[in-house]
Design a protein around this motif. Sequence first.
Motif, PDB file in Angstrom:
ATOM      1  N   ARG A 165      -5.478  -6.141 -12.058  1.00 49.92           N
ATOM      2  CA  ARG A 165      -6.750  -6.586 -12.625  1.00 49.92           C
ATOM      3  C   ARG A 165      -7.459  -7.552 -11.682  1.00 49.92           C
ATOM      4  O   ARG A 165      -8.693  -7.502 -11.556  1.00 49.92           O
ATOM      5  N   LEU A 166      -6.714  -8.427 -11.046  1.00 46.41           N
ATOM      6  CA  LEU A 166      -7.335  -9.380 -10.127  1.00 46.41           C
ATOM      7  C   LEU A 166      -8.069  -8.637  -9.015  1.00 46.41           C
ATOM      8  O   LEU A 166      -9.146  -9.064  -8.581  1.00 46.41           O
ATOM      9  N   GLY A 167      -7.507  -7.536  -8.571  1.00 49.59           N
ATOM     10  CA  GLY A 167      -8.157  -6.745  -7.541  1.00 49.59           C
ATOM     11  C   GLY A 167      -9.450  -6.101  -7.988  1.00 49.59           C
ATOM     12  O   GLY A 167     -10.240  -5.633  -7.147  1.00 49.59           O
ATOM     13  N   ARG A 168      -9.693  -6.063  -9.288  1.00 52.81           N
ATOM     14  CA  ARG A 168     -10.927  -5.468  -9.813  1.00 52.81           C
ATOM     15  C   ARG A 168     -12.030  -6.505 -10.029  1.00 52.81           C
ATOM     16  O   ARG A 168     -13.119  -6.140 -10.482  1.00 52.81           O
ATOM     17  N   SER A 177     -10.560 -19.890 -13.251  1.00 53.56           N
ATOM     18  CA  SER A 177     -10.885 -19.805 -14.673  1.00 53.56           C
ATOM     19  C   SER A 177     -11.810 -18.624 -14.949  1.00 53.56           C
ATOM     20  O   SER A 177     -11.620 -17.879 -15.920  1.00 53.56           O
ATOM     21  N   ALA A 178     -12.808 -18.441 -14.082  1.00 55.28           N
ATOM     22  CA  ALA A 178     -13.748 -17.343 -14.272  1.00 55.28           C
ATOM     23  C   ALA A 178     -13.082 -15.983 -14.071  1.00 55.28           C
ATOM     24  O   ALA A 178     -13.364 -15.027 -14.803  1.00 55.28           O
ATOM     25  N   ALA A 179     -12.197 -15.880 -13.083  1.00 55.38           N
ATOM     26  CA  ALA A 179     -11.522 -14.605 -12.836  1.00 55.38           C
ATOM     27  C   ALA A 179     -10.629 -14.220 -14.015  1.00 55.38           C
ATOM     28  O   ALA A 179     -10.589 -13.051 -14.427  1.00 55.38           O
ATOM     29  N   ILE A 180      -9.909 -15.192 -14.572  1.00 53.30           N
ATOM     30  CA  ILE A 180      -9.062 -14.904 -15.732  1.00 53.30           C
ATOM     31  C   ILE A 180      -9.923 -14.483 -16.913  1.00 53.30           C
ATOM     32  O   ILE A 180      -9.572 -13.563 -17.666  1.00 53.30           O
ATOM     33  N   THR A 181     -11.070 -15.122 -17.069  1.00 53.35           N
ATOM     34  CA  THR A 181     -12.004 -14.737 -18.127  1.00 53.35           C
ATOM     35  C   THR A 181     -12.481 -13.300 -17.924  1.00 53.35           C
ATOM     36  O   THR A 181     -12.540 -12.509 -18.880  1.00 53.35           O
ATOM     37  N   ALA A 182     -12.808 -12.943 -16.688  1.00 51.02           N
ATOM     38  CA  ALA A 182     -13.262 -11.582 -16.399  1.00 51.02           C
ATOM     39  C   ALA A 182     -12.186 -10.552 -16.719  1.00 51.02           C
ATOM     40  O   ALA A 182     -12.493  -9.437 -17.172  1.00 51.02           O
ATOM     41  N   MET A 183     -10.945 -10.899 -16.506  1.00 52.94           N
ATOM     42  CA  MET A 183      -9.853  -9.938 -16.677  1.00 52.94           C
ATOM     43  C   MET A 183      -9.433  -9.743 -18.128  1.00 52.94           C
ATOM     44  O   MET A 183      -8.955  -8.663 -18.501  1.00 52.94           O
ATOM     45  N   TYR A 184      -9.608 -10.782 -18.967  1.00 55.34           N
ATOM     46  CA  TYR A 184      -8.976 -10.728 -20.289  1.00 55.34           C
ATOM     47  C   TYR A 184      -9.885 -11.042 -21.473  1.00 55.34           C
ATOM     48  O   TYR A 184      -9.454 -10.904 -22.621  1.00 55.34           O
ATOM     49  N   ALA A 185     -11.120 -11.466 -21.247  1.00 56.49           N
ATOM     50  CA  ALA A 185     -11.975 -11.810 -22.381  1.00 56.49           C
ATOM     51  C   ALA A 185     -12.270 -10.587 -23.245  1.00 56.49           C
ATOM     52  O   ALA A 185     -12.370  -9.470 -22.741  1.00 56.49           O
ATOM     53  N   PRO A 186     -12.427 -10.775 -24.545  1.00 60.50           N
ATOM     54  CA  PRO A 186     -12.709  -9.637 -25.436  1.00 60.50           C
ATOM     55  C   PRO A 186     -14.166  -9.201 -25.325  1.00 60.50           C
ATOM     56  O   PRO A 186     -15.007  -9.887 -24.741  1.00 60.50           O
ATOM     57  N   ASP A 187     -14.455  -8.063 -25.915  1.00 57.43           N
ATOM     58  CA  ASP A 187     -15.835  -7.573 -25.913  1.00 57.43           C
ATOM     59  C   ASP A 187     -16.751  -8.489 -26.717  1.00 57.43           C
ATOM     60  O   ASP A 187     -17.899  -8.715 -26.333  1.00 57.43           O
ATOM     61  N   GLU A 188     -16.243  -9.016 -27.813  1.00 56.70           N
ATOM     62  CA  GLU A 188     -17.061  -9.857 -28.683  1.00 56.70           C
ATOM     63  C   GLU A 188     -16.247 -11.060 -29.157  1.00 56.70           C
ATOM     64  O   GLU A 188     -15.042 -10.948 -29.400  1.00 56.70           O
ATOM     65  N   PRO A 189     -16.890 -12.202 -29.319  1.00 64.10           N
ATOM     66  CA  PRO A 189     -16.193 -13.353 -29.891  1.00 64.10           C
ATOM     67  C   PRO A 189     -16.029 -13.183 -31.404  1.00 64.10           C
ATOM     68  O   PRO A 189     -16.641 -12.306 -32.020  1.00 64.10           O
TER      69      PRO A 189
END
Length: 365
Positions: A218-221, A297-309
């Motif tokens: 995922r980090l590579g994406r 922090s931003a990269a982890i958010t990009a990899m795992y955040a949900p579609d909607e809060p």
Amino acid sequence: MTDTTGILDEALQRLHTSGPERLGRLTNHAPMAVEALAAHGQSRAVHRWLDLYAPKLEEFPAPFEPVTDANWQAALGDPRRAADWIAYFGREIEARPWRDVLAEWWPRLLPGLYGSAAHPVIRVGHAVRTLEESEAEAGSGQAGSGGQAGSSGQAGSGQPGGVTEPRLAELAHGLGYWAARHLPLAGVAELPGAASAAGALDAVPPIANRADGGYPTRLGRVEGLPVWAASVDDPEEARRRLTELVRAATHRYATHGHGDETMLVHAATAPNAVLRALPALPRALWVPSLHAAWTASAAITAMYAPDEPVAYAAPGTFSAEEVFERAMAHGDEHVIKFADTALDVGDERALAAALRAVELSEPLV
């Protein structure tokens, strides 16, 4: 609050016979969790918690080839060299004040903060907090006349007063793990951001195929991240912005943690580890530390955040102490570490986020 009972030192000695990882990819969280327990006055629970966590520990890895001042660059980022790196930093910290070692190696390691979901820098942040607080209490005369060292003994005369050998060894383990898992993040485009940390996290675009692959894949994406605090060049402003980032990422977990209840913890705990290390670092390193922490922090958010809060309200009003006790009773290592960061933030919304982690995560049994 630094543990003066000797229990933390005993736990660290017990853990230093184990490796920094298990199954070749999963981080050993025990040193970080026991430090958090001790920091919040729960030393009595440390060994009981370790007994539950013990099945996740693996033996310390075998050495591969010694790391030296001449070959360290070739060994950077080689997980086979974990034992070699830990031994190297053990020698360095034995020979020189730990702050000098940290100041020399922080800028070398900072570009590779992103390896192993930033766990190595998180471990370093816990180690630095303990060393700083140990020195502060010793300097103010609050530490007992031998209680802090316990059976472990005080560190050598080259180190400031108040620190103990297991706590210095823990810094060596953390730095060694960071060097072995050193992983830069390159080729990321700068995207439009926002003025606030919360707004910038909201602007992070998700990676493609979020449901596919583990952390390295995922980090590579991660192809682009919003710009935030890029113009900061003053150390004090860097610390203020880093504090803002920790608060925003902690608050965000309450409404977004369901994207991945474990991995999204690190969007807050990684920058908080960097924030904890700042007082021990030269001020010239504070600005680059802010920028690296934001990227993590931003990269982890990009990899795992949900579609909607989702909307989330805490099930009642709880004090900080009650929230941490709930995290401790739950037992999951990520829940304990996230509650530790939430208590650093200290406001009602952060405490609610910690309770959300308790709700989402599987307990340690």
